[in-house]
Design an enzyme around this catalytic site. Structure first.
Site, PDB file in Angstrom:
ATOM      1  N   ASP A  62       5.694  -5.783   1.209  1.00 54.55           N
ATOM      2  CA  ASP A  62       5.061  -5.903  -0.098  1.00 54.55           C
ATOM      3  C   ASP A  62       5.294  -4.571  -0.804  1.00 54.55           C
ATOM      4  OD1 ASP A  62       3.428  -6.728  -2.274  1.00 54.55           O
ATOM      5  OD2 ASP A  62       1.710  -5.738  -1.385  1.00 54.55           O
ATOM      6  N   GLU A  75       8.546  -9.331  -1.097  1.00 52.65           N
ATOM      7  CA  GLU A  75       7.948  -9.911  -2.292  1.00 52.65           C
ATOM      8  C   GLU A  75       8.670  -9.373  -3.517  1.00 52.65           C
ATOM      9  OE1 GLU A  75       3.710  -9.531  -4.453  1.00 52.65           O
ATOM     10  OE2 GLU A  75       3.599 -10.330  -2.406  1.00 52.65           O
ATOM     11  N   ASP A 107      -2.318  -4.864   0.849  1.00 51.33           N
ATOM     12  CA  ASP A 107      -0.859  -4.800   0.776  1.00 51.33           C
ATOM     13  C   ASP A 107      -0.247  -5.222   2.116  1.00 51.33           C
ATOM     14  OD1 ASP A 107      -0.548  -2.985  -1.909  1.00 51.33           O
ATOM     15  OD2 ASP A 107      -2.221  -2.314  -0.667  1.00 51.33           O
TER      16      ASP A 107
END
Length: 190
Positions: A12, A72, A147
């Protein structure tokens, strides 16, 4: 000989905290190996942050030897400066994977949320709670920063994509797209 175990690294991207999560996949089962964050918030120099991201992602790859990386995609917000910083962070993580010949798969935040919770607008907390139930890890293992669970979510989303059977079916965006792909089926009406 086909490999019976795969490791998926989820990332992420972030410029203050970059999340990472690793899944071990055996057959149709996935289990969490570890997750955490790369803490960058105390570093004021943006280029040193990028160097730290490269160094830490490289270290994670060296330690866990992932077969694939799921990352992501940056969220398209209104703040252009934030988008540029996030894109750089993502690019550096991708560069670390490329350096180690780790195939990369990118997923939109909405797709990850949809894959895990069934709704694309789910909160970070809902994603974390669902992953905790699916992967059966203790609430004590939930990180302080979401996260890490977002990164684990990217890895789990990729795991779900891998387990979808390939039907060979192609999807078309429009009739024009379909016609372009099937010219032999269109009778010449001239």
């Amino acid at each position: 000989m086909e490999k019976t175990e795969r490791i998926i690294l989820g990332i992420d991207p972030g410029t203050n905290f970059m999340g990472y999560g690793l899944l071990r996949v055996r057959g149709s089962k996935a289990e969490m190996m570890t997750m955490g964050v790369i803490d960058l918030h105390k570093m004021s120099d943006p280029y040193l942050r990028l160097g730290k991201i490269f160094e830490r992602v490289t270290g994670i790859i060296d330690e866990y030897l992932p077969d694939e990386m799921a990352i992501e995609a940056p969220f398209f917000g209104k703040n252009v400066q934030s988008m540029l910083k996030l894109g750089r962070a993502q690019g550096v993580a991708i560069a670390a994977a490329i350096r180690h010949d780790v195939p990369i798969h990118e997923y939109a935040p909405m797709k990850i949320k949809m894959a895990i919770t069934g709704q694309g607008q789910a909160s970070k907390e809902q994603v974390a709670a669902m992953l905790q139930r699916i992967l059966r890890f203790s609430k004590d293992d939930l990180p302080k920063f979401m996260d890490a669970t977002d990164a684990l979510g990217a890895a789990y989303c990729h795991f779900l994509q891998l387990s979808k059977p390939d039907t060979g079916e192609r999807h078309y965006n429009s009739w024009k797209d379909y016609v372009r792909s099937h010219k032999e089926r269109i009778a010449n009406q001239g």
